[in-house]
Scaffold this active site. Structure first.
Site, PDB file in Angstrom:
ATOM      1  N   GLU A 122      -0.302  -9.385  -0.771  1.00  0.00           N
ATOM      2  CA  GLU A 122      -1.742  -9.698  -0.668  1.00  0.00           C
ATOM      3  C   GLU A 122      -2.379  -9.786  -2.056  1.00  0.00           C
ATOM      4  O   GLU A 122      -3.227 -10.650  -2.312  1.00  0.00           O
ATOM      5  CB  GLU A 122      -2.430  -8.652   0.209  1.00  0.00           C
ATOM      6  CG  GLU A 122      -1.945  -8.768   1.657  1.00  0.00           C
ATOM      7  CD  GLU A 122      -2.477  -7.691   2.580  1.00  0.00           C
ATOM      8  OE1 GLU A 122      -2.816  -8.017   3.712  1.00  0.00           O
ATOM      9  OE2 GLU A 122      -2.561  -6.516   2.160  1.00  0.00           O
ATOM     10  N   ALA A 124       0.848  -1.190   0.000  1.00  0.00           N
ATOM     11  CA  ALA A 124       0.000   0.000   0.000  1.00  0.00           C
ATOM     12  C   ALA A 124       0.886   1.242   0.000  1.00  0.00           C
ATOM     13  O   ALA A 124       2.001   1.230   0.539  1.00  0.00           O
ATOM     14  CB  ALA A 124      -0.905  -0.005   1.218  1.00  0.00           C
ATOM     15  N   GLY A 180       0.696  -5.124   0.914  1.00  0.00           N
ATOM     16  CA  GLY A 180      -0.439  -5.227  -0.005  1.00  0.00           C
ATOM     17  C   GLY A 180      -0.054  -5.848  -1.343  1.00  0.00           C
ATOM     18  O   GLY A 180      -0.894  -6.439  -2.034  1.00  0.00           O
ATOM     19  N   GLU A 215       4.047  -4.823   7.498  1.00  0.00           N
ATOM     20  CA  GLU A 215       3.150  -3.827   8.106  1.00  0.00           C
ATOM     21  C   GLU A 215       3.441  -3.594   9.583  1.00  0.00           C
ATOM     22  O   GLU A 215       3.371  -2.469  10.073  1.00  0.00           O
ATOM     23  CB  GLU A 215       1.678  -4.278   7.945  1.00  0.00           C
ATOM     24  CG  GLU A 215       1.142  -4.156   6.531  1.00  0.00           C
ATOM     25  CD  GLU A 215       1.337  -5.405   5.681  1.00  0.00           C
ATOM     26  OE1 GLU A 215       2.224  -6.218   6.010  1.00  0.00           O
ATOM     27  OE2 GLU A 215       0.607  -5.569   4.695  1.00  0.00           O
TER      28      GLU A 215
HETATM   29  C1  HXC Z   1       5.051   4.389  -1.122  1.00  0.00           C
HETATM   30  C2  HXC Z   1       7.150   3.535  -1.363  1.00  0.00           C
HETATM   31  C3  HXC Z   1       6.743   2.308  -0.818  1.00  0.00           C
HETATM   32  C4  HXC Z   1       5.367   2.182  -0.413  1.00  0.00           C
HETATM   33  C5  HXC Z   1       8.822   2.142  -1.316  1.00  0.00           C
HETATM   34  N1  HXC Z   1       8.437   3.379  -1.665  1.00  0.00           N
HETATM   35  N2  HXC Z   1       7.805   1.462  -0.790  1.00  0.00           N
HETATM   36  N3  HXC Z   1       6.310   4.568  -1.506  1.00  0.00           N
HETATM   37  N4  HXC Z   1       4.569   3.258  -0.570  1.00  0.00           N
HETATM   38  N5  HXC Z   1       4.869   1.061   0.091  1.00  0.00           N
HETATM   39  C6  HXC Z   1       9.270   4.423  -2.266  1.00  0.00           C
HETATM   40  C7  HXC Z   1      10.341   4.921  -1.326  1.00  0.00           C
HETATM   41  O1  HXC Z   1       9.821   5.881  -0.427  1.00  0.00           O
HETATM   42  C8  HXC Z   1      11.343   5.507  -2.304  1.00  0.00           C
HETATM   43  O2  HXC Z   1      10.864   6.760  -2.711  1.00  0.00           O
HETATM   44  C9  HXC Z   1      11.244   4.562  -3.490  1.00  0.00           C
HETATM   45  O3  HXC Z   1       9.998   3.893  -3.363  1.00  0.00           O
HETATM   46  C10 HXC Z   1      12.341   3.519  -3.504  1.00  0.00           C
HETATM   47  O4  HXC Z   1      12.340   2.896  -2.250  1.00  0.00           O
HETATM   48  P1  HXC Z   1      13.656   2.773  -1.335  1.00  0.00           P
HETATM   49  O5  HXC Z   1      13.193   2.553   0.052  1.00  0.00           O
HETATM   50  O6  HXC Z   1      14.564   3.915  -1.572  1.00  0.00           O
HETATM   51  O7  HXC Z   1      14.319   1.453  -1.930  1.00  0.00           O
HETATM   52  P2  HXC Z   1      15.198   0.380  -1.171  1.00  0.00           P
HETATM   53  O8  HXC Z   1      16.194   1.030  -0.269  1.00  0.00           O
HETATM   54  O9  HXC Z   1      15.705  -0.544  -2.228  1.00  0.00           O
HETATM   55  O10 HXC Z   1      14.154  -0.418  -0.238  1.00  0.00           O
HETATM   56  C11 HXC Z   1      13.130  -1.128  -0.841  1.00  0.00           C
HETATM   57  C12 HXC Z   1      12.116  -1.547   0.253  1.00  0.00           C
HETATM   58  C13 HXC Z   1      11.635  -0.327   1.039  1.00  0.00           C
HETATM   59  C14 HXC Z   1      12.789  -2.547   1.200  1.00  0.00           C
HETATM   60  C15 HXC Z   1      10.962  -2.272  -0.481  1.00  0.00           C
HETATM   61  O11 HXC Z   1      11.235   0.677   0.106  1.00  0.00           O
HETATM   62  C16 HXC Z   1      10.476  -0.589   1.927  1.00  0.00           C
HETATM   63  O12 HXC Z   1      10.629  -1.187   2.992  1.00  0.00           O
HETATM   64  N6  HXC Z   1       9.271  -0.155   1.538  1.00  0.00           N
HETATM   65  C17 HXC Z   1       8.091  -0.257   2.343  1.00  0.00           C
HETATM   66  C18 HXC Z   1       7.504  -1.635   2.265  1.00  0.00           C
HETATM   67  C19 HXC Z   1       6.294  -1.757   3.183  1.00  0.00           C
HETATM   68  O13 HXC Z   1       6.401  -1.480   4.381  1.00  0.00           O
HETATM   69  N7  HXC Z   1       5.160  -2.171   2.635  1.00  0.00           N
HETATM   70  C20 HXC Z   1       3.917  -2.338   3.387  1.00  0.00           C
HETATM   71  C21 HXC Z   1       3.071  -1.100   3.209  1.00  0.00           C
HETATM   72  S1  HXC Z   1       1.607  -1.156   4.173  1.00  0.00           S
HETATM   73  P3  HXC Z   1      11.864   8.039  -2.755  1.00  0.00           P
HETATM   74  O14 HXC Z   1      10.956   9.189  -3.102  1.00  0.00           O
HETATM   75  O15 HXC Z   1      12.485   8.133  -1.400  1.00  0.00           O
HETATM   76  O16 HXC Z   1      12.863   7.691  -3.831  1.00  0.00           O
HETATM   77  C22 HXC Z   1       0.575  -2.203   3.319  1.00  0.00           C
HETATM   78  C23 HXC Z   1      -0.775  -2.423   3.903  1.00  0.00           C
HETATM   79  C24 HXC Z   1      -1.702  -3.149   2.950  1.00  0.00           C
HETATM   80  O17 HXC Z   1       0.891  -2.709   2.293  1.00  0.00           O
HETATM   81  C25 HXC Z   1      -3.119  -3.225   3.424  1.00  0.00           C
HETATM   82  C26 HXC Z   1      -3.904  -1.995   3.239  1.00  0.00           C
HETATM   83  C27 HXC Z   1      -5.365  -2.143   3.505  1.00  0.00           C
END
Ligand code: HXC
Length: 262
Positions: A116, A68, A113, A136
């Site tokens: 998912e 997400a 997500g 999450e």
């Molecule tokens: C928005 C995101 C994102 C996300 C990454 N980005 N994940 N933006 N939403 N979920 C963005 C970063 O901010 C960054 O933007 C760019 O993508 C590249 O990511 P980096 O972090 O710089 O890359 P890297 O160092 O290679 O790390 C990759 C990663 C990390 C390990 C995947 O990005 C990460 O942990 N992302 C979050 C993953 C996460 O927690 N997902 C769950 C979300 S909650 P910039 O602008 O800085 O370049 C969810 C709930 C679902 O999914 C249910 C809802 C109802």
């Protein structure tokens, strides 16, 4: 054919509809707008009789989807977040009852997500560089679209609890061992592996595949006695198709069946 989509690329070719999540700069994060486009594309793919198989993948070489959209999640009020979760749930449920096979072609991060979404597909083929997880918990939230539910059904309670509570990343090989993935291949072989599966599915009756999909997805939600009864009903429906007559006859005539999806 490419439609008017902005956050996905939607293509239909040779019976395959491909939905490519196209926000590579944010690792194909799922915001409300992209979800709406995925929903529209899925509905088109279901309605279009020429489409036999649906593939979902991510643009770029880094991610299927990192989940997400985190900034959007922060902007949303708790009530809006609940609405988003319900909406995402509905899209994923629709994928499970849509009577065409859906393949997740996973080419990188498949988190939250994103995982998912992949879990609501019927097949998951991943490249060796893919990474999986339900992170999450690290954000102080929980999976909101099946992470605690589909994952448990797919890989069992032991590993589901571990993924959901630790928020750690896992390799494609590990996820294959857990039973989440159908196949793991080097990145350069991902297209070939997916095409091989598509070819196998294309040789079957589209109608029969639709019945199998419902039998599996609906049956798993029922107690075994009812599920087996439902399977018998599905068997009767499958046998009533022209394709069943064709398949049975072709076997006896020692030839390949020519299915028509009827
Ligand atoms: C928005 C995101 C994102 C996300 C990454 N980005 N994940 N933006 N939403 N979920 C963005 C970063 O901010 C960054 O933007 C760019 O993508 C590249 O990511 P980096 O972090 O710089 O890359 P890297 O160092 O290679 O790390 C990759 C990663 C990390 C390990 C995947 O990005 C990460 O942990 N992302 C979050 C993953 C996460 O927690 N997902 C769950 C979300 S909650 P910039 O602008 O800085 O370049 C969810 C709930 C679902 O999914 C249910 C809802 C109802």
């Amino acid at each position: 054919m490419t439609e008017h989509y902005e956050l996905i690329i939607y293509e239909k070719k040779d019976g395959v509809a491909t939905i490519t999540l196209n926000r590579p700069k944010v690792l194909n994060a799922l915001n409300s707008s992209i979800l709406k486009e995925i929903w529209d594309a899925l509905q088109d793919a279901e309605a279009d009789e020429s489409v036999r198989v649906i593939v979902i993948t991510g643009a770029g070489d880094k991610a299927f989807s990192a989940g997400a959209d985190i900034p959007e999640l922060l902007e949303k009020s708790p009530f809006e977040a609940r609405t988003y979760s319900i909406w995402l749930k509905d899209v994923l449920r629709y994928m499970e009852r849509l009577q065409k096979p859906i393949i997740a072609k996973i080419n990188g991060f498949c988190l939250g997500g994103g995982l998912e979404l992949a879990m609501a597909c019927d097949f998951r083929i991943a490249s060796t560089n893919s990474r999986f997880g339900q992170p999450e918990v690290n954000l102080g939230i929980i999976p909101g679209a099946g992470g605690t539910q589909r994952l448990t059904r797919l890989i069992g309670r032991t590993k589901s609890m571990e993924l959901n509570m630790t928020g750690e990343h896992y390799t494609a090989e590990e996820m294959y061992q857990f039973g989440l993935l159908n196949k793991v291949v080097p990145p350069e072989e991902l297209d070939n592996a997916t095409n091989k599966l598509i070819k196998s599915l294309m040789a079957k009756s589209a109608a029969t595949l639709g019945i199998i999909k419902l039998a599996v997805n609906k049956g798993i939600e029922m107690p075994l006695e009812e599920a087996l009864f439902y399977e018998a009903e599905c068997f009767g429906i499958a046998r009533s198709l022209e394709d069943a007559v064709e398949g049975l006859k072709a076997f006896l005539e020692k030839r390949r069946p020519e299915f028509k999806g009827k």
